[in-house]
Scaffold this motif. Structure first.
Motif, PDB file in Angstrom:
ATOM      1  N   PHE A   1     -18.826-102.465 -24.037  1.00  0.00           N
ATOM      2  CA  PHE A   1     -19.027-101.708 -25.287  1.00  0.00           C
ATOM      3  C   PHE A   1     -19.372-100.251 -24.959  1.00  0.00           C
ATOM      4  CE2 PHE A   1     -20.082-105.852 -27.503  1.00  0.00           C
ATOM      5  CZ  PHE A   1     -19.064-105.771 -28.424  1.00  0.00           C
ATOM      6  N   GLY A   2     -20.114-100.083 -23.867  1.00  0.00           N
ATOM      7  CA  GLY A   2     -20.525 -98.735 -23.459  1.00  0.00           C
ATOM      8  C   GLY A   2     -19.335 -97.815 -23.237  1.00  0.00           C
ATOM      9  N   HIS A   3     -18.208 -98.382 -22.762  1.00  0.00           N
ATOM     10  CA  HIS A   3     -17.019 -97.547 -22.530  1.00  0.00           C
ATOM     11  C   HIS A   3     -16.474 -96.990 -23.848  1.00  0.00           C
ATOM     12  CE1 HIS A   3     -16.997 -98.515 -18.378  1.00  0.00           C
ATOM     13  NE2 HIS A   3     -16.804 -99.800 -18.572  1.00  0.00           N
ATOM     14  N   LEU A   4     -16.729 -97.711 -24.930  1.00  0.00           N
ATOM     15  CA  LEU A   4     -16.270 -97.221 -26.237  1.00  0.00           C
ATOM     16  C   LEU A   4     -17.245 -96.200 -26.813  1.00  0.00           C
ATOM     17  CD1 LEU A   4     -15.197-100.609 -27.905  1.00  0.00           C
ATOM     18  CD2 LEU A   4     -13.698 -98.849 -27.014  1.00  0.00           C
ATOM     19  N   VAL A   5     -18.478 -96.242 -26.340  1.00  0.00           N
ATOM     20  CA  VAL A   5     -19.540 -95.422 -26.933  1.00  0.00           C
ATOM     21  C   VAL A   5     -19.675 -94.057 -26.245  1.00  0.00           C
ATOM     22  CG1 VAL A   5     -22.028 -95.297 -27.384  1.00  0.00           C
ATOM     23  CG2 VAL A   5     -20.842 -97.493 -27.567  1.00  0.00           C
ATOM     24  N   ASP A   6     -19.830 -94.089 -24.926  1.00  0.00           N
ATOM     25  CA  ASP A   6     -20.203 -92.875 -24.186  1.00  0.00           C
ATOM     26  C   ASP A   6     -19.275 -91.682 -24.411  1.00  0.00           C
ATOM     27  OD1 ASP A   6     -22.271 -94.407 -23.306  1.00  0.00           O
ATOM     28  OD2 ASP A   6     -21.381 -94.873 -21.367  1.00  0.00           O
ATOM     29  N   PRO A   7     -17.944 -91.882 -24.382  1.00  0.00           N
ATOM     30  CA  PRO A   7     -17.095 -90.703 -24.546  1.00  0.00           C
ATOM     31  C   PRO A   7     -17.308 -90.000 -25.889  1.00  0.00           C
ATOM     32  CG  PRO A   7     -15.810 -92.565 -23.788  1.00  0.00           C
ATOM     33  CD  PRO A   7     -17.144 -93.094 -24.181  1.00  0.00           C
ATOM     34  N   VAL A   8     -17.519 -90.764 -26.948  1.00  0.00           N
ATOM     35  CA  VAL A   8     -17.655 -90.138 -28.273  1.00  0.00           C
ATOM     36  C   VAL A   8     -18.985 -89.394 -28.374  1.00  0.00           C
ATOM     37  CG1 VAL A   8     -17.792 -90.594 -30.755  1.00  0.00           C
ATOM     38  CG2 VAL A   8     -16.161 -91.821 -29.346  1.00  0.00           C
ATOM     39  N   PHE A   9     -20.022 -89.970 -27.774  1.00  0.00           N
ATOM     40  CA  PHE A   9     -21.325 -89.310 -27.847  1.00  0.00           C
ATOM     41  C   PHE A   9     -21.455 -88.184 -26.801  1.00  0.00           C
ATOM     42  CE2 PHE A   9     -22.245 -92.891 -30.501  1.00  0.00           C
ATOM     43  CZ  PHE A   9     -23.182 -92.406 -31.400  1.00  0.00           C
ATOM     44  N   SER A  10     -20.354 -87.893 -26.096  1.00  0.00           N
ATOM     45  CA  SER A  10     -20.391 -86.699 -25.238  1.00  0.00           C
ATOM     46  C   SER A  10     -19.196 -85.815 -25.594  1.00  0.00           C
ATOM     47  CB  SER A  10     -20.335 -87.099 -23.767  1.00  0.00           C
ATOM     48  OG  SER A  10     -19.180 -87.857 -23.508  1.00  0.00           O
ATOM     49  N   TYR A  11     -18.754 -85.946 -26.822  1.00  0.00           N
ATOM     50  CA  TYR A  11     -17.529 -85.310 -27.266  1.00  0.00           C
ATOM     51  C   TYR A  11     -17.864 -84.202 -28.247  1.00  0.00           C
ATOM     52  CZ  TYR A  11     -12.496 -85.691 -27.868  1.00  0.00           C
ATOM     53  OH  TYR A  11     -11.162 -85.464 -27.853  1.00  0.00           O
ATOM     54  N   VAL A  12     -17.052 -83.154 -28.277  1.00  0.00           N
ATOM     55  CA  VAL A  12     -17.427 -82.045 -29.161  1.00  0.00           C
ATOM     56  C   VAL A  12     -16.913 -82.168 -30.587  1.00  0.00           C
ATOM     57  CG1 VAL A  12     -17.901 -80.227 -27.505  1.00  0.00           C
ATOM     58  CG2 VAL A  12     -15.542 -80.733 -28.133  1.00  0.00           C
ATOM     59  N   ASP A  13     -15.735 -82.731 -30.761  1.00  0.00           N
ATOM     60  CA  ASP A  13     -15.205 -82.772 -32.130  1.00  0.00           C
ATOM     61  C   ASP A  13     -14.648 -84.154 -32.489  1.00  0.00           C
ATOM     62  OD1 ASP A  13     -13.206 -82.569 -30.331  1.00  0.00           O
ATOM     63  OD2 ASP A  13     -11.953 -81.213 -31.509  1.00  0.00           O
ATOM     64  N   PRO A  14     -15.536 -85.132 -32.623  1.00  0.00           N
ATOM     65  CA  PRO A  14     -15.033 -86.475 -32.941  1.00  0.00           C
ATOM     66  C   PRO A  14     -14.495 -86.558 -34.372  1.00  0.00           C
ATOM     67  CG  PRO A  14     -17.409 -86.451 -32.989  1.00  0.00           C
ATOM     68  CD  PRO A  14     -16.981 -85.092 -32.556  1.00  0.00           C
ATOM     69  N   GLU A  15     -13.659 -87.564 -34.596  1.00  0.00           N
ATOM     70  CA  GLU A  15     -13.154 -87.823 -35.939  1.00  0.00           C
ATOM     71  C   GLU A  15     -13.858 -89.062 -36.481  1.00  0.00           C
ATOM     72  OE1 GLU A  15      -9.369 -88.353 -34.396  1.00  0.00           O
ATOM     73  OE2 GLU A  15      -8.728 -86.278 -34.620  1.00  0.00           O
ATOM     74  N   ALA A  16     -13.673 -89.298 -37.806  1.00  0.00           N
ATOM     75  CA  ALA A  16     -14.417 -90.379 -38.465  1.00  0.00           C
ATOM     76  C   ALA A  16     -14.224 -91.719 -37.760  1.00  0.00           C
ATOM     77  CB  ALA A  16     -13.979 -90.472 -39.912  1.00  0.00           C
ATOM     78  N   THR A  17     -12.961 -92.025 -37.419  1.00  0.00           N
ATOM     79  CA  THR A  17     -12.697 -93.339 -36.820  1.00  0.00           C
ATOM     80  C   THR A  17     -13.425 -93.476 -35.491  1.00  0.00           C
ATOM     81  OG1 THR A  17     -10.482 -92.735 -37.525  1.00  0.00           O
ATOM     82  CG2 THR A  17     -10.772 -94.951 -36.665  1.00  0.00           C
ATOM     83  N   GLN A  18     -13.426 -92.387 -34.717  1.00  0.00           N
ATOM     84  CA  GLN A  18     -14.116 -92.423 -33.430  1.00  0.00           C
ATOM     85  C   GLN A  18     -15.609 -92.666 -33.628  1.00  0.00           C
ATOM     86  OE1 GLN A  18     -12.777 -88.537 -32.085  1.00  0.00           O
ATOM     87  NE2 GLN A  18     -11.904 -89.476 -30.276  1.00  0.00           N
ATOM     88  N   THR A  19     -16.204 -91.899 -34.542  1.00  0.00           N
ATOM     89  CA  THR A  19     -17.644 -92.023 -34.773  1.00  0.00           C
ATOM     90  C   THR A  19     -17.982 -93.428 -35.245  1.00  0.00           C
ATOM     91  OG1 THR A  19     -17.658 -89.702 -35.392  1.00  0.00           O
ATOM     92  CG2 THR A  19     -19.592 -90.984 -36.004  1.00  0.00           C
ATOM     93  N   LEU A  20     -17.153 -93.931 -36.142  1.00  0.00           N
ATOM     94  CA  LEU A  20     -17.427 -95.255 -36.703  1.00  0.00           C
ATOM     95  C   LEU A  20     -17.312 -96.348 -35.634  1.00  0.00           C
ATOM     96  CD1 LEU A  20     -18.125 -95.916 -39.611  1.00  0.00           C
ATOM     97  CD2 LEU A  20     -15.764 -96.616 -39.966  1.00  0.00           C
TER      98      LEU A  20
END
Lengths: 340, 496
Positions: free
Chosen positions: B241-260
């Motif tokens: 699950f961490g592989h799905l989480v870490d990139p988005v929480f170190s990302y500058v411009d996520p989109e809704a689907t990514q955040t969700l």
């Protein structure tokens, strides 16, 4: 095992016998052994689906590079090197920017493997496409030159591809004995929908999408990260690893002498290295070229780029990729690299 | 030493052998636990074993001191039938009693200052210094305090709370002070639960250390199952699950689907990571004959925020209730005071997780949820409307999910970016892959928990025939090995 000392000072007692404990453990051990036996048997009788090296970004990349060696591709320019070459140069754009629009094929790989393999990725393509290729561009990061090699797994994976074995060699004898690679490549990769790990996963999604992306971009990939580290590093202690020097000679031998070899070092973020890095980079390039014997040194390429163009210390992001590809095209044209 | 490392398996193997050898001697058994626990803890950084020992020694001595005062006080109170001939004597005994009470309070204070002081210096000093510096900067003032920049000793919040609960319970007369130093050291340092709980109460664990334990076959079976399932949750589920989480929480411009997707994945990650650790701790303890408290009771089946806190990290939430909320007055002093107490408790609960403002924001968010929950339940504002259970669950989960977004974020700016991103919807190509992976990973957990929830039986797997359970465990072990990383990923809660 049953003992029930009635002494008050007794620590603990076991209210079961050894055969009873064995009754709990044996089904687990037996189940485990049967599972391994079943996997080994299925693999031995070739009753499992073919290997699907899709779980890792690296395997997909190597598999694509190997497929391209004999593929029908009109490339006149081959890009090779570590991941900086795969990520920093957009092959279709480079093609459009050069006079007569020669097709470019990106065969870039990654750090941590024998540099002679980079040579194979170009040399074997040239061998299978006689008289077609005019220029090979080798791009590496400065970070690669002082490093020792790290990943025998990826090297054996690459060599295995030539022998028709795309399962990769087992990572360890225990892994082979436990049928881990069989389970991973022939079974799990067909049913487990794992996305590519890291930032790339949010660009490519599943490794199959990465596999689709590579041919559409003539082998180039994208790092969608964003470099936001602060604090410069002093890299003046970097020296070329003697292993790298030996590998460079082998790389050179893989490229026919009638094909021009150009060599450059990828730019690093301005927030990571200072202006003095340019001199260091040029010195590294000249020193490395004593073994490599490249025909052209791309010393006019920038040694540093603004942080906004970078995904990491060694990769550019999509914006940086476009800028760097334009600069490379100008430099190749200026040097007449294709007309040699 | 991480449970999900080969070092630990070697350590535990040797420990089991020694455990078998010391079965005939209670003292040796407890000293073995102490010795092994200190080795286990020293594996991270041997210097911090001194802190562990300091906490133990102080609280052991304080509790004995309080016990002595208690017995002196009892001797006064136990002789009411003796007629007081001399009035001065009677006055003196009242004075003595209040002086004894004062001594007990002072002893408790020594324990609290020692434990919370260590916690403050190692965990919070730099945070408060940095916050103060930022505040003074706003007014154009300079502050020249230098930071301590200590490494945070692993598990410090857990064992500190455990020892505090002991001295408070002795002070309250709910637990008798132990005079057996080995037992007490083992209580504080018991390695299965030392670094991430459950935060055990002395009334539950100390008596187990003081008596002979009988290890039965069902205990071994359930302990083994808990350990394997916990390891599966950590190595296979949480880290993936961490592989799905870490990139988005170190990302500058996520989109809704990514955040969700990343937030839902984090909800699963933190649950599998933490409850996986707890399962392994409880499983190991059970195989050794001990019982550790339940720390998670299907929290994502909660139908209100209050219900969530009855199910999530139960050893912390009950600790906060018993040692903070109730002493503050609980719900006995009116609506306003109840809500103030909730706010204080949840803010401190948030801060317990880490010295950062996002944890304070998370605590505040939980406090707001609990207050709203109370107001709704007591129908202070709302008319008596009963929502369908599924809607209750959905609203609770949305609340909890946003809480996890606050928890996982590293700055206020990131919270704002991620929150704003929820308004930017696009149909990206990667969403399908990420979503499929999320469902695939969640499936084993959800399926098992649905059975547990429907039957109310947490150990439903143990009802399977032995051969079926053995086969299931064999498959789990195989998948664990398939996902095994040479460099074990640390547990999220170790940083707290």
């Amino acid at each position: 095992m049953t003992n029930d000392p009635s002494s008050k000072a007794c620590g603990h007692g076991f209210d079961f016998s050894v055969p009873q404990l064995a009754g709990v453990l044996i089904p687990i051990v037996l189940g485990f052994a049967l599972l391994i036996g079943l996997l080994q048997a299925l693999a031995a009788f070739k009753w499992l689906p073919t290997a699907r090296p899709v779980q890792g970004f690296d395997e997909v990349l190597l598999s694509h590079r190997h497929t391209m060696l004999r593929a029908d591709h009109p490339a006149e320019i081959i890009v090779i090197g570590d991941s900086s070459s795969a990520v920093n140069i957009e092959a279709p754009l480079l093609s459009r920017l050069l006079p007569a629009e020669p097709r470019v094929l990106n065969q870039g790989m990654f750090m941590g493997i024998d540099m002679a393999i980079y040579g194979q990725a170009a040399g074997n393509f040239i061998k299978h496409h006689p008289g077609q290729v005019k220029l090979v561009v080798l791009l590496t990061t400065a970070e690669q030159l002082p490093n020792t090699r790290m990943s025998p797994y990826h090297e054996s994976y690459w060599h295995g591809l030539f022998e028709g074995d795309d399962t990769g060699k087992p990572r360890s004898p225990a892994s082979a004995w436990l049928a881990m690679d069989v389970a991973r490549l022939r079974l799990a990769n067909h049913v487990v929908p794992f996305a590519v790990h890291g930032q790339s996963g949010w660009f490519y999604g599943h490794p199959l999408f990465l596999r689709d992306h590579l041919p559409r971009h003539d082998g180039s990939t994208v790092d969608r990260g964003w470099f936001n580290r602060s604090g410069r590093e002093d890299l003046s202690h970097w020296r070329i690893n003697p292993d790298r020097a030996r590998e460079a000679a082998k790389l050179r031998d893989a490229i026919p002498r009638d094909v021009t070899l150009a060599f450059g070092i990828a730019p690093m973020p301005e927030g990571y290295v200072g202006p003095e890095f340019r001199d260091q980079r040029d010195a590294l390039m000249r020193e490395f070229n004593e073994w490599l014997q490249a025909d052209i040194l791309l010393t006019n390429l920038p040694a540093r780029l603004p942080n906004g163009y970078c995904a990491s210390t060694v990769h550019l992001n999509q914006r940086g990729q476009e800028a760097f590809t334009r600069l490379l095209a100008e430099e190749l044209e200026r040097l007449g690299a294709l007309g040699r | 030493m991480l449970f999900n490392s080969t070092d630990f398996f070697a350590f535990f193997g040797v420990f089991l052998l020694a455990w078998y050898l010391v079965r005939g001697d209670l003292g040796a058994r407890n000293w073995l636990i102490v010795f092994a626990s200190y080795i286990f803890y020293a594996w991270w950084d041997y210097r911090f074993t001194a802190l562990l020992l300091w906490s133990s020694v102080v609280d052991y001595a304080v509790a004995i001191g309080m016990g002595r005062v208690q017995s002196s006080s009892s001797s006064f109170e136990a002789t009411p039938s003796v007629p007081h001939v001399d009035n001065n004597d009677g006055d003196r005994s009242e004075d003595d009693k209040s002086s004894l009470r004062l001594r007990r309070k002072l002893l408790l204070l020594v324990s609290l200052v020692s434990n919370l002081g260590v916690l403050f210096f190692f965990k919070y000093f730099d945070f408060f210094r940095e916050s103060m510096r930022a505040l003074l900067d706003q007014f154009g003032m300079q502050m020249n305090w230098t930071g301590l920049q200590f490494i945070l000793p692993v598990g410090i919040s857990f064992y500190t709370f455990q020892t505090i609960s002991y001295t408070v319970d002795v002070y309250r007369g709910r637990v008798e002070a132990t005079r057996n130093f080995g037992q007490f050291l083992a209580y504080v340092a018991f390695f299965p639960q030392l670094v991430a709980g459950p935060i055990e109460r002395a009334s539950h664990l100390l008596p187990q250390l003081a008596r002979k334990l009988t290890i039965t076959l069902p205990m071994v079976e359930s302990g083994l199952w808990l350990f394997i399932w916990g390891l599966f949750k950590k190595v296979v589920l949480a880290d993936s699950f961490g592989h799905l989480v870490d990139p988005v929480f170190s990302y500058v411009d996520p989109e809704a689907t990514q955040t969700l997707i990343a937030t839902v994945a984090f909800a699963f990650q933190i649950y599998c990571d933490f409850s996986g650790y707890t399962d392994m701790a409880r499983g190991m303890a059970r195989m050794l004959g001990f019982d550790l408290m339940l720390n998670f009771n299907l929290p994502y089946f909660a139908i209100s925020v209050q219900d969530f806190w009855r199910r999530w990290h139960i050893s912390l939430s009950t600790w906060l209730r018993d040692y903070l909320y109730v002493p503050l007055g609980g719900n006995r002093l009116g609506v306003g005071r109840t809500h103030l107490n909730l706010l204080v408790v949840m803010l401190l609960g948030g801060l317990w997780h880490g010295a950062a403002w996002n944890f304070v924001a998370w605590g505040l968010w939980q406090a707001v949820g609990l207050m709203a929950n109370r107001l709704w339940a007591e129908r202070t504002f709302a008319r008596p409307v009963r929502l369908p259970g599924a809607l209750n669950w959905l609203l609770t989960m949305l609340f909890v999910l946003y809480g996890w977004l606050l928890f996982r974020s590293t700055s206020a700016e990131q919270v704002l970016v991620l929150t704003a991103s929820l308004a930017h919807w696009s149909p990206p190509i990667w969403a399908g892959a990420q979503f499929r992976e999320l469902l695939f990973l969640a499936a084993p957990l959800v399926i098992l928990q649905l059975f547990q929830w429907r039957t109310g039986d947490h150990e439903i797997v143990l009802r399977l025939p032995r051969w079926a359970r053995g086969a299931l465990q064999a498959v789990l072990i195989y998948v664990i090995l398939l996902f095994w990383q040479r460099e074990a990923a640390p547990f999220i809660y170790f940083q707290f």
